[in-house]
Design a protein around this motif. Sequence first.
Motif, short mmCIF file in Angstrom:
data_model
loop_
_atom_site.label_atom_id
_atom_site.label_comp_id
_atom_site.label_asym_id
_atom_site.label_seq_id
_atom_site.Cartn_x
_atom_site.Cartn_y
_atom_site.Cartn_z
N HIS A 79 -30.63 -74.31 0.65
CA HIS A 79 -30.53 -75.73 0.99
C HIS A 79 -31.87 -76.44 0.88
O HIS A 79 -31.92 -77.65 0.68
CB HIS A 79 -29.98 -75.90 2.42
CG HIS A 79 -28.51 -75.61 2.53
ND1 HIS A 79 -28.01 -74.37 2.83
CD2 HIS A 79 -27.43 -76.41 2.35
CE1 HIS A 79 -26.68 -74.41 2.84
NE2 HIS A 79 -26.31 -75.63 2.56
N ARG A 80 -32.97 -75.69 1.03
CA ARG A 80 -34.29 -76.34 1.06
C ARG A 80 -34.99 -76.36 -0.28
O ARG A 80 -35.85 -77.20 -0.52
CB ARG A 80 -35.19 -75.64 2.09
CG ARG A 80 -34.70 -75.70 3.52
CD ARG A 80 -35.85 -75.44 4.50
NE ARG A 80 -36.58 -74.23 4.21
CZ ARG A 80 -36.33 -73.04 4.75
NH1 ARG A 80 -35.32 -72.91 5.59
NH2 ARG A 80 -37.06 -72.00 4.47
N PRO A 115 -35.02 -76.81 -4.38
CA PRO A 115 -34.24 -77.39 -5.47
C PRO A 115 -33.75 -76.32 -6.45
O PRO A 115 -34.38 -75.26 -6.60
CB PRO A 115 -35.23 -78.33 -6.15
CG PRO A 115 -36.26 -78.63 -5.10
CD PRO A 115 -36.38 -77.39 -4.28
N ASP A 116 -32.65 -76.61 -7.14
CA ASP A 116 -32.14 -75.64 -8.10
C ASP A 116 -32.96 -75.69 -9.38
O ASP A 116 -33.81 -76.57 -9.59
CB ASP A 116 -30.65 -75.87 -8.38
CG ASP A 116 -30.37 -77.24 -8.99
OD1 ASP A 116 -31.21 -77.73 -9.77
OD2 ASP A 116 -29.31 -77.82 -8.69
N SER A 155 -32.44 -86.98 -5.40
CA SER A 155 -31.86 -85.93 -4.57
C SER A 155 -32.92 -84.88 -4.24
O SER A 155 -33.00 -84.39 -3.11
CB SER A 155 -30.68 -85.27 -5.30
OG SER A 155 -30.16 -84.20 -4.56
N MET A 156 -33.78 -84.56 -5.21
CA MET A 156 -34.84 -83.58 -4.99
C MET A 156 -35.87 -84.13 -4.00
O MET A 156 -36.37 -83.40 -3.14
CB MET A 156 -35.48 -83.24 -6.35
CG MET A 156 -36.48 -82.11 -6.29
SD MET A 156 -36.94 -81.44 -7.94
CE MET A 156 -36.82 -82.86 -9.02
N ARG A 199 -35.26 -86.29 -1.61
CA ARG A 199 -34.66 -86.22 -0.27
C ARG A 199 -34.68 -84.79 0.28
O ARG A 199 -34.93 -84.57 1.46
CB ARG A 199 -33.23 -86.76 -0.30
CG ARG A 199 -33.11 -88.25 -0.47
CD ARG A 199 -31.70 -88.73 -0.17
NE ARG A 199 -30.71 -88.11 -1.06
CZ ARG A 199 -30.35 -88.62 -2.23
NH1 ARG A 199 -30.91 -89.75 -2.66
NH2 ARG A 199 -29.45 -88.01 -2.98
N GLN A 200 -34.42 -83.83 -0.59
CA GLN A 200 -34.37 -82.45 -0.17
C GLN A 200 -35.73 -81.96 0.31
O GLN A 200 -35.85 -81.25 1.32
CB GLN A 200 -33.88 -81.59 -1.34
CG GLN A 200 -33.62 -80.13 -1.01
CD GLN A 200 -33.07 -79.39 -2.21
OE1 GLN A 200 -33.29 -79.78 -3.37
NE2 GLN A 200 -32.34 -78.31 -1.95
N LEU A 201 -36.80 -82.36 -0.40
CA LEU A 201 -38.14 -81.91 -0.05
C LEU A 201 -38.82 -82.81 0.98
O LEU A 201 -39.80 -82.40 1.62
CB LEU A 201 -39.01 -81.84 -1.32
CG LEU A 201 -38.56 -80.83 -2.37
CD1 LEU A 201 -39.44 -80.93 -3.62
CD2 LEU A 201 -38.61 -79.41 -1.82
#
Length: 311
Positions: free
Chosen positions: A20-21, A23-24, A60-61, A63-65
Amino acid sequence: MSRGTAGAEEQTGVARSLAHRVPDLGALELLLAVARLGSLGAAARELGITQPAASSRVRSMERQLGVALVDRSPRGSRLTDAGALVTDWARRIVEAAEAFDAGAQALRDRRDSRLRVAASMTIAEYLLPGWLLALRAQRPDTAVSLHAGNSTVVAERLLSGEADLGFVEGLTVPPGLDSVVIAHDQLIVVAAPVHPWARRRRPLAAAELALTPLILREKGSGTRQVLDTALGGLARPLIELSSTTAVKAAAVGGAGPAVLSELAVGDELALRRLVRVPVEGVSLARDLRAVWPTGHRPTGPARDLLSLTRG
């Protein structure tokens, strides 16, 4: 809860958290392309996605980081300081993923370079040659080895890792193997034209067949297993041989009657070197099966060969 169980759950929790933390790979590849090309649009084109999709992936990346990665302006896209640092980390991750992919491909290439087949005699002699010719047309670089033996031997080779795919003719699937029916077969009673059974006017009774010494395959063969089960027992063999070809030759030579697959005696029946003896009161039909170790569905060349047998 045991310490081992708690440790395993803790590791699983960490893995889920990382998923979840972090990025792919697709997002990280996009970030590297932006850094290299200086444009979100150019990066999107290189990766084969639309610019709105690329913008959405970057947001999205971020927001994720929890940090801004790219400054966008009419003149192009520029990495922020945090974006430059994340890009360095991303490069190492992508390089590691490329090494992983290369290693996995090497494993696939090694797997696909050979195919080890184990088959019981009738299938090995009368069906597999055609299937293997068709496989060679599909996979000319795959080296195929074939070990012919009875159904017990086939199971042993599969379970010991000495074969990738097997074929058996018995009534049951050996323990530890999964299977699929690939064909159907019929066992028939045959004798040389000089044998008294060749001149019978009435079908042979199952009981008489059971009490008559026959030319038989060895114990462990699928043919013998089917015959023994269908008749509820067999007389002591007249001769016991380890291959279908040997049984057929002995019958043609007049040594006595035999029970063989229809697949094996077509030419001999057509040339009247053997005569089919009708039998009543018993079914000698059987299934021919492909087998492999339980839970290990065939892959690569083994999967392709299995597909050919069912075609």
